[in-house]
Design a protein around this motif. Structure first.
Motif, PDB file in Angstrom:
ATOM      1  N   GLN A   1       0.846  -1.191   0.000  1.00 27.71           N
ATOM      2  CA  GLN A   1       0.000   0.000   0.000  1.00 27.71           C
ATOM      3  C   GLN A   1       0.884   1.244   0.000  1.00 27.71           C
ATOM      4  O   GLN A   1       1.759   1.410   0.831  1.00 27.71           O
ATOM      5  N   VAL A   2       0.640   2.128  -0.953  1.00 27.69           N
ATOM      6  CA  VAL A   2       1.428   3.345  -1.063  1.00 27.69           C
ATOM      7  C   VAL A   2       0.972   4.350  -0.011  1.00 27.69           C
ATOM      8  O   VAL A   2      -0.221   4.599   0.157  1.00 27.69           O
ATOM      9  N   GLN A   3       1.933   4.914   0.681  1.00 20.38           N
ATOM     10  CA  GLN A   3       1.625   5.937   1.681  1.00 20.38           C
ATOM     11  C   GLN A   3       2.620   7.077   1.596  1.00 20.38           C
ATOM     12  O   GLN A   3       3.811   6.867   1.364  1.00 20.38           O
ATOM     13  N   LEU A   4       2.114   8.282   1.798  1.00 21.47           N
ATOM     14  CA  LEU A   4       2.934   9.475   1.927  1.00 21.47           C
ATOM     15  C   LEU A   4       2.619  10.092   3.280  1.00 21.47           C
ATOM     16  O   LEU A   4       1.442  10.326   3.589  1.00 21.47           O
ATOM     17  N   VAL A   5       3.652  10.352   4.070  1.00 24.28           N
ATOM     18  CA  VAL A   5       3.441  10.909   5.404  1.00 24.28           C
ATOM     19  C   VAL A   5       4.267  12.180   5.555  1.00 24.28           C
ATOM     20  O   VAL A   5       5.499  12.135   5.503  1.00 24.28           O
ATOM     21  N   GLU A   6       3.567  13.287   5.751  1.00 24.55           N
ATOM     22  CA  GLU A   6       4.230  14.578   5.928  1.00 24.55           C
ATOM     23  C   GLU A   6       4.502  14.835   7.406  1.00 24.55           C
ATOM     24  O   GLU A   6       3.777  14.351   8.279  1.00 24.55           O
ATOM     25  N   SER A   7       5.528  15.623   7.649  1.00 26.09           N
ATOM     26  CA  SER A   7       5.834  16.079   9.005  1.00 26.09           C
ATOM     27  C   SER A   7       6.584  17.390   8.917  1.00 26.09           C
ATOM     28  O   SER A   7       7.009  17.799   7.824  1.00 26.09           O
ATOM     29  N   GLY A   8       6.741  18.036  10.063  1.00 26.69           N
ATOM     30  CA  GLY A   8       7.522  19.264  10.109  1.00 26.69           C
ATOM     31  C   GLY A   8       6.715  20.536  10.196  1.00 26.69           C
ATOM     32  O   GLY A   8       7.284  21.618  10.344  1.00 26.69           O
ATOM     33  N   GLY A   9       5.416  20.426  10.093  1.00 30.96           N
ATOM     34  CA  GLY A   9       4.600  21.617  10.231  1.00 30.96           C
ATOM     35  C   GLY A   9       4.582  22.120  11.662  1.00 30.96           C
ATOM     36  O   GLY A   9       5.078  21.456  12.576  1.00 30.96           O
ATOM     37  N   GLY A  10       4.035  23.301  11.846  1.00 29.61           N
ATOM     38  CA  GLY A  10       3.961  23.865  13.186  1.00 29.61           C
ATOM     39  C   GLY A  10       3.688  25.342  13.148  1.00 29.61           C
ATOM     40  O   GLY A  10       3.272  25.882  12.118  1.00 29.61           O
ATOM     41  N   LEU A  11       3.941  25.978  14.273  1.00 29.52           N
ATOM     42  CA  LEU A  11       3.720  27.413  14.428  1.00 29.52           C
ATOM     43  C   LEU A  11       5.053  28.141  14.338  1.00 29.52           C
ATOM     44  O   LEU A  11       6.023  27.762  15.003  1.00 29.52           O
TER      45      LEU A  11
END
Length: 124
Positions: A1-11
């Motif tokens: 199963q193909v997955q893309l997971v983003e991170s690093g966002g914030g204020l």
């Protein structure tokens, strides 16, 4: 199963920087064109940046040129978005996308897979 997971966002305060990451799994993404889009409340999804699998050519939306940089590390199946000089108008949910269609980079319909998004909030 193909997955893309983003991170690093914030204020972050206006003028500050953030680096978003998108880790892909389920297949090798070295031959995928990768893109970043964003969507603010009440707005349509907007093209931010893209990087091709051939020669890692890069493309940017007009509103982020000179401030954002997209890059990729195929060994880590990861694409990055370095965002500098952030403005309140950059505030949005940022999405990573992948495609092998070869039909371009700017339109979201060109992409096959999408991440769940990461929120970027810029305070003035």
């Amino acid at each position: 199963q193909v997955q893309l997971v983003e991170s690093g966002g914030g204020l972050v305060q206006a003028g500050g920087s953030l680096r978003l990451s998108c880790v892909a799994s389920g297949r090798t993404f070295s031959t995928d064109d990768m893109g970043w889009f964003r969507q603010a409340p009440g707005n349509e999804r907007e093209f931010v940046a893209a990087i091709s699998w051939i020669a890692s050519n890069t493309y940017y939306g007009d509103s982020v040129k000179g401030r954002f940089t997209i890059s990729r590390d195929n060994a880590k199946n990861t694409v990055y978005l370095q965002m500098n000089s952030l403005k309140p108008e950059d505030m949005a949910v940022y999405y990573c996308a992948a495609t092998r269609k070869g039909t371009g980079f700017v339109h979201d319909r060109s992409y096959d897979y999408w991440g769940q998004g990461t929120q970027v909030t810029v305070s003035s």
